[in-house]
Write a protein that holds these residues in place. Sequence first.
Motif, PDB file in Angstrom:
ATOM      1  N   HIS A 519       0.847  -1.200   0.000  1.00 45.79           N
ATOM      2  CA  HIS A 519       0.000   0.000   0.000  1.00 45.79           C
ATOM      3  C   HIS A 519       0.884   1.252   0.000  1.00 45.79           C
ATOM      4  CE1 HIS A 519      -4.202  -1.219   0.280  1.00 45.79           C
ATOM      5  NE2 HIS A 519      -3.815  -2.226   1.062  1.00 45.79           N
ATOM      6  N   ILE A 520       1.616   1.470  -1.110  1.00 44.26           N
ATOM      7  CA  ILE A 520       2.420   2.699  -1.151  1.00 44.26           C
ATOM      8  C   ILE A 520       1.525   3.930  -1.250  1.00 44.26           C
ATOM      9  CG2 ILE A 520       4.497   1.636  -2.103  1.00 44.26           C
ATOM     10  CD1 ILE A 520       3.740   2.789  -4.816  1.00 44.26           C
ATOM     11  N   ASP A 521       0.233   3.742  -1.559  1.00 44.04           N
ATOM     12  CA  ASP A 521      -0.693   4.873  -1.514  1.00 44.04           C
ATOM     13  C   ASP A 521      -0.740   5.466  -0.111  1.00 44.04           C
ATOM     14  OD1 ASP A 521      -1.830   2.321  -0.910  1.00 44.04           O
ATOM     15  OD2 ASP A 521      -3.821   3.232  -0.876  1.00 44.04           O
ATOM     16  N   ARG A 522      -0.723   4.608   0.904  1.00 40.50           N
ATOM     17  CA  ARG A 522      -0.741   5.089   2.287  1.00 40.50           C
ATOM     18  C   ARG A 522       0.553   5.833   2.627  1.00 40.50           C
ATOM     19  NH1 ARG A 522      -3.106  -0.512   5.025  1.00 40.50           N
ATOM     20  NH2 ARG A 522      -5.122  -0.501   3.908  1.00 40.50           N
ATOM     21  N   PHE A 523       1.655   5.381   2.045  1.00 41.96           N
ATOM     22  CA  PHE A 523       2.928   6.075   2.264  1.00 41.96           C
ATOM     23  C   PHE A 523       2.881   7.474   1.653  1.00 41.96           C
ATOM     24  CE2 PHE A 523       7.388   7.046   1.152  1.00 41.96           C
ATOM     25  CZ  PHE A 523       7.966   6.930   2.404  1.00 41.96           C
ATOM     26  N   PHE A 524       2.326   7.586   0.443  1.00 43.39           N
ATOM     27  CA  PHE A 524       2.192   8.897  -0.193  1.00 43.39           C
ATOM     28  C   PHE A 524       1.276   9.817   0.621  1.00 43.39           C
ATOM     29  CE2 PHE A 524       3.021   6.584  -4.432  1.00 43.39           C
ATOM     30  CZ  PHE A 524       4.379   6.862  -4.358  1.00 43.39           C
ATOM     31  N   PHE A 525       0.179   9.276   1.136  1.00 44.28           N
ATOM     32  CA  PHE A 525      -0.735  10.086   1.942  1.00 44.28           C
ATOM     33  C   PHE A 525      -0.072  10.519   3.256  1.00 44.28           C
ATOM     34  CE2 PHE A 525      -4.367   7.680  -0.276  1.00 44.28           C
ATOM     35  CZ  PHE A 525      -4.477   8.678  -1.247  1.00 44.28           C
ATOM     36  N   LEU A 526       0.774   9.643   3.808  1.00 45.44           N
ATOM     37  CA  LEU A 526       1.512   9.999   5.025  1.00 45.44           C
ATOM     38  C   LEU A 526       2.411  11.207   4.770  1.00 45.44           C
ATOM     39  CD1 LEU A 526       2.561   9.460   7.910  1.00 45.44           C
ATOM     40  CD2 LEU A 526       4.199   7.836   6.907  1.00 45.44           C
ATOM     41  N   ILE A 527       3.113  11.217   3.639  1.00 43.44           N
ATOM     42  CA  ILE A 527       3.977  12.349   3.303  1.00 43.44           C
ATOM     43  C   ILE A 527       3.142  13.617   3.120  1.00 43.44           C
ATOM     44  CG2 ILE A 527       5.593  13.279   1.602  1.00 43.44           C
ATOM     45  CD1 ILE A 527       6.516  10.454   1.029  1.00 43.44           C
ATOM     46  N   ALA A 528       1.960  13.491   2.525  1.00 43.97           N
ATOM     47  CA  ALA A 528       1.083  14.655   2.340  1.00 43.97           C
ATOM     48  C   ALA A 528       0.672  15.256   3.685  1.00 43.97           C
ATOM     49  CB  ALA A 528      -0.149  14.259   1.537  1.00 43.97           C
ATOM     50  N   VAL A 529       0.347  14.399   4.645  1.00 40.70           N
ATOM     51  CA  VAL A 529      -0.032  14.880   5.981  1.00 40.70           C
ATOM     52  C   VAL A 529       1.150  15.575   6.657  1.00 40.70           C
ATOM     53  CG1 VAL A 529      -0.714  14.146   8.301  1.00 40.70           C
ATOM     54  CG2 VAL A 529      -1.849  13.158   6.296  1.00 40.70           C
ATOM     55  N   LEU A 530       2.340  14.988   6.547  1.00 40.38           N
ATOM     56  CA  LEU A 530       3.538  15.601   7.129  1.00 40.38           C
ATOM     57  C   LEU A 530       3.831  16.952   6.482  1.00 40.38           C
ATOM     58  CD1 LEU A 530       5.893  12.467   7.389  1.00 40.38           C
ATOM     59  CD2 LEU A 530       4.678  13.622   9.252  1.00 40.38           C
ATOM     60  N   THR A 531       3.583  17.065   5.180  1.00 34.12           N
ATOM     61  CA  THR A 531       3.807  18.330   4.473  1.00 34.12           C
ATOM     62  C   THR A 531       2.845  19.404   4.962  1.00 34.12           C
ATOM     63  OG1 THR A 531       4.512  17.092   2.511  1.00 34.12           O
ATOM     64  CG2 THR A 531       3.981  19.415   2.204  1.00 34.12           C
ATOM     65  N   ALA A 532       1.576  19.037   5.180  1.00 41.13           N
ATOM     66  CA  ALA A 532       0.591  19.998   5.683  1.00 41.13           C
ATOM     67  C   ALA A 532       0.999  20.515   7.059  1.00 41.13           C
ATOM     68  CB  ALA A 532      -0.787  19.341   5.746  1.00 41.13           C
ATOM     69  N   PHE A 533       1.473  19.617   7.911  1.00 37.86           N
ATOM     70  CA  PHE A 533       1.935  20.009   9.247  1.00 37.86           C
ATOM     71  C   PHE A 533       3.162  20.914   9.138  1.00 37.86           C
ATOM     72  CE2 PHE A 533       4.535  19.088  13.068  1.00 37.86           C
ATOM     73  CZ  PHE A 533       3.658  19.563  14.036  1.00 37.86           C
TER      74      PHE A 533
END
Length: 568
Positions: A519-533
């Motif tokens: 599920h590299i989709d979840r990895f990409f979404f994790l990076i998106a959340v970290l970027t927002a923070f």
Amino acid sequence: MATSPWKDSLIKRGTGGWKYTSILLANQALATLAFFGVAVNLVLFLTRVLGEESANAANSVSKWTGTVYLFSLFGAFLSDSYWGRYLTCAVFQIILVAGLGLLSLTSWLFMIKPAGCGDGKLDCMPTSSIGIAIFYLSIYLVAFGYGGHQPALATFGADQFDGENPKEKGSKVAFFGYFYFALNAGSLFSNTILVYYEDTGRWTLGFLASLGSAIIALLSFLIGTPGYRHAKPCGNPLPRVAQVFVAAAKKWDMVPANPDELYEVEGKESAIKGSRKIIHSNKFEFLDKAATITKTDLDGPKSPWRLCTVTQVEEVKYVLKMLPIWLCTIIYSVIFTQMASLFVEQGDEMNTKIGSFHLPAASMSAFDICSVLICTGIYSQVLVPLAGKLSGNPKGLTELQRMGTGLIIGMFSMLAAGATEILRLKHAMPDQKGSSLSILWQIPQYVLVGASEVFMYVGQLEFFNGQAPDGIKSFGSSLCMASISLGNYVSSMLVNMVMGITARGNNPGWIPDNLNKGHIDRFFFLIAVLTAFDFVIYLFCAKWYKSINLEDSAEKQGREEDGVLSRV
């Protein structure tokens, strides 16, 4: 009007200007072509030729790319302190040529056996430990050469224009946009033609093309030697930084003097050779103790380990001021590094057939490059005039505003990558690798990364070079590249953490060798959340930051009346 010693040292030799800057831009394009001829397809070389697993290969590429830009700090140190920009550029380009030559020879003699292997169909024979050792030595020589060359070349190009001359000031600002344009123009060939040959098993031919480009880049750089402008190195900055902290510590129990009573040498030139004076700022006021004059300073011999000038103190202050902004750019580089690792692995497990033509996964980064080239034109021709009218700033957006915009667009690129992966998994082939989804679905994520680069990396180059004091200009340019370095290391750390948490028991984890089971989709979404923070923190840092205030020669006489002079 008399010119400043800093300006005199800058134009001591040669004529500079666009005539010789164009040679440096060509050098940048050719050196980048050579570097990306190795970098863009390295993850597939490791999986296909050396047989590494997907997560390990992604980590290896992240660590190698991180090392490339970490070496930029070393190149910047030599450039600012001892060698100067010109010699630093020349020496590190020679190292780049040596690394590419060794890589070409190694792949031919030890690795591509049988001929044409590593094309995704024909497996390569196991490589000897000697061959692997020489391979890693060669790619790290490439990392050392390219990394050390980049910050010196960026600053050397800016040196060809006089920032105090109104006619050349605009050209100096425009240079960084052209510099990044040249970087992407050079990598376009690597990401299309070279990638195709490497992807079809002709790895040595691709490496030889990179070697030829590096040799032409070096020769073109040397041809322009008589006409370059040179800035003298300002000496090792590390003792200057240490002196400020030691002097402030010795006066720890004192109250800092008023700004107009702090110590500064008389005359037009600062105590730092080749550097303009810097006006006092109010941040980190505890460091002003290092420039506060005591009775001991008046009676005894002056020692820089006890009494520093305002300019020396401000040099340290501006390094500290830039660090929070720099730290906030690291998460963006985590986004950027996915193009050379997980984006490529994702694309390699999609349908790469466009009719009868096979589109190599690594060549998809050409859409990123085209996005950069197109968005650069749109920004300079449309957004700058429009934003200039609205904000009153002739640059359109400030460097800090551009970097913030880049963070937001980068976050959307990760959301697009995650959405593409969800769709790819829906079209995955049961019990095997690959997906029937066309690789062209990756275009949005590459285009968004390219658009974000125009705002983030060009803004970074302008910001860190413009805000760095004269004595550490190359260090300022290297900060941009060092953020890419740490971004790669952070990406590698995230991959290890994610796999350590998600790959427990019989669970393959988010990034297994067969991506259809992950599920590299979840990895990409994790990076998106970290970027927002990260963006929220960046807003506070950008609001807190105040720009450097230099004593330009045109304003120096009026400022001398304000008393920013020596009290000793």
